[in-house]
Design a protein around this motif. Structure first.
Motif, short mmCIF file in Angstrom:
data_model
loop_
_atom_site.label_atom_id
_atom_site.label_comp_id
_atom_site.label_asym_id
_atom_site.label_seq_id
_atom_site.Cartn_x
_atom_site.Cartn_y
_atom_site.Cartn_z
N GLU A 4 0.86 -1.18 0.00
CA GLU A 4 0.00 0.00 0.00
C GLU A 4 0.90 1.23 0.00
O GLU A 4 1.94 1.25 0.64
CB GLU A 4 -0.88 0.03 1.26
N LYS A 5 0.48 2.25 -0.73
CA LYS A 5 1.29 3.47 -0.79
C LYS A 5 1.33 4.13 0.57
O LYS A 5 0.32 4.34 1.21
CB LYS A 5 0.68 4.42 -1.82
N LYS A 6 2.53 4.45 1.00
CA LYS A 6 2.70 5.18 2.25
C LYS A 6 2.86 6.66 1.89
O LYS A 6 3.52 7.01 0.93
CB LYS A 6 3.96 4.70 2.98
N LEU A 7 2.23 7.52 2.68
CA LEU A 7 2.37 8.95 2.46
C LEU A 7 3.66 9.44 3.10
O LEU A 7 4.11 8.90 4.11
CB LEU A 7 1.18 9.69 3.09
N THR A 8 4.23 10.46 2.51
CA THR A 8 5.44 11.07 3.07
C THR A 8 5.24 12.57 3.19
O THR A 8 4.30 13.14 2.63
CB THR A 8 6.68 10.77 2.19
N VAL A 9 6.13 13.20 3.91
CA VAL A 9 6.06 14.65 4.13
C VAL A 9 6.00 15.36 2.78
O VAL A 9 6.76 15.05 1.85
CB VAL A 9 7.28 15.12 4.94
N GLY A 10 5.06 16.30 2.67
CA GLY A 10 4.90 17.07 1.44
C GLY A 10 3.81 16.54 0.53
O GLY A 10 3.35 17.24 -0.37
N ASP A 11 3.39 15.28 0.74
CA ASP A 11 2.30 14.72 -0.07
C ASP A 11 0.99 15.43 0.26
O ASP A 11 0.78 15.88 1.39
CB ASP A 11 2.09 13.23 0.23
N GLU A 12 0.12 15.51 -0.71
CA GLU A 12 -1.24 16.01 -0.49
C GLU A 12 -1.99 14.95 0.32
O GLU A 12 -2.00 13.78 -0.05
CB GLU A 12 -1.93 16.23 -1.84
N ALA A 13 -2.58 15.34 1.44
CA ALA A 13 -3.37 14.39 2.23
C ALA A 13 -4.65 14.08 1.46
O ALA A 13 -5.34 15.00 1.02
CB ALA A 13 -3.69 14.97 3.60
N PRO A 14 -4.96 12.80 1.28
CA PRO A 14 -6.18 12.46 0.53
C PRO A 14 -7.43 13.01 1.23
O PRO A 14 -7.59 12.83 2.43
CB PRO A 14 -6.20 10.92 0.57
N ASN A 15 -8.28 13.67 0.46
CA ASN A 15 -9.52 14.17 1.05
C ASN A 15 -10.49 13.02 1.23
O ASN A 15 -10.39 12.00 0.54
CB ASN A 15 -10.15 15.26 0.18
N PHE A 16 -11.38 13.15 2.16
CA PHE A 16 -12.38 12.11 2.42
C PHE A 16 -13.58 12.76 3.09
O PHE A 16 -13.49 13.86 3.62
CB PHE A 16 -11.81 11.01 3.33
N THR A 17 -14.70 12.06 3.03
CA THR A 17 -15.88 12.42 3.79
C THR A 17 -16.42 11.15 4.42
O THR A 17 -16.70 10.18 3.70
CB THR A 17 -16.96 13.06 2.90
N VAL A 18 -16.50 11.13 5.74
CA VAL A 18 -17.03 9.99 6.50
C VAL A 18 -17.92 10.56 7.60
O VAL A 18 -17.97 11.77 7.80
CB VAL A 18 -15.90 9.12 7.11
N GLU A 19 -18.58 9.68 8.32
CA GLU A 19 -19.44 10.12 9.41
C GLU A 19 -18.68 10.12 10.73
O GLU A 19 -17.83 9.26 10.97
CB GLU A 19 -20.67 9.21 9.54
N ASN A 20 -19.01 11.10 11.58
CA ASN A 20 -18.42 11.12 12.93
C ASN A 20 -19.29 10.31 13.88
O ASN A 20 -20.27 9.67 13.46
CB ASN A 20 -18.21 12.57 13.41
N GLN A 21 -18.95 10.35 15.15
CA GLN A 21 -19.66 9.57 16.17
C GLN A 21 -21.14 9.94 16.28
O GLN A 21 -21.92 9.18 16.84
CB GLN A 21 -18.97 9.72 17.53
N ASP A 22 -21.53 11.08 15.75
CA ASP A 22 -22.93 11.51 15.80
C ASP A 22 -23.65 11.28 14.46
O ASP A 22 -24.78 11.71 14.29
CB ASP A 22 -23.02 13.00 16.16
#
Length: 157
Positions: A4-22
């Motif tokens: 699996e691809k590991k992220l490193t410093v400077g990479d764009e953090a993948p955006n996501f949308t998930v539900e929180n505890q509420d």
């Protein structure tokens, strides 16, 4: 699986949308302009994950003072996250990634070894994400105990 691809410093953090505890949707992009600590843990209410969550909770003020919002993410169902948050008096959001898409996007899911046995699972990992959405720190296979203190030292908090 361990490729699996590991992220490193400077990479764009993948955006996501998930539900929180509420059950409310939360997107990483909601935090643009802010710094985020995003930590991945295997399962709510287990001893190691409880210790880690309580460590983050106990250190929220120093993180907030340094401009960080803490978010925890696991494959747990929303209802389990709500119970975990209430039972431990956690003052930060817990996110549900039941399909493991976010875990995989961050490289926080893959091959693990325990007592010589190999299996696929959640890799306990923590990311510091800067105001522009870039990875400022990527820590894989961290220990549940003591890693919040290590994280503070690495971030100078």
């Amino acid at each position: 699986m361990s490729d699996e691809k590991k992220l490193t410093v400077g990479d764009e953090a993948p955006n996501f949308t998930v539900e929180n505890q509420d059950g409310k949707p939360v997107s990483l992009s909601d935090y643009r302009g802010q710094k985020v600590i995003l930590y991945f843990y295997p399962a709510a209410s287990t001893p190691g994950c409880t210790k880690e969550a309580c460590d983050f909770n106990d250190n929220l003020n120093p993180f907030k003072s340094a401009g960080y919002t803490v978010l925890g993410i696991s494959p747990d169902a929303v209802s389990k996250l709500k119970t975990f948050q209430q039972n431990q008096d956690l003052n930060f959001e817990l996110l549900s990634d039941a399909d493991l898409e976010v875990h995989k996007a961050f490289g926080a899911y893959g091959l693990k070894k325990l007592y010589g046995r190999e299996y696929t699972g959640v890799l306990r990992s923590t990311f510091a994400i800067d105001e522009t959405g870039k990875v400022a720190l990527a820590l894989y296979n961290v220990k549940a105990t003591g890693h919040v203190l290590m994280l503070r030292k690495l971030l100078g908090i």
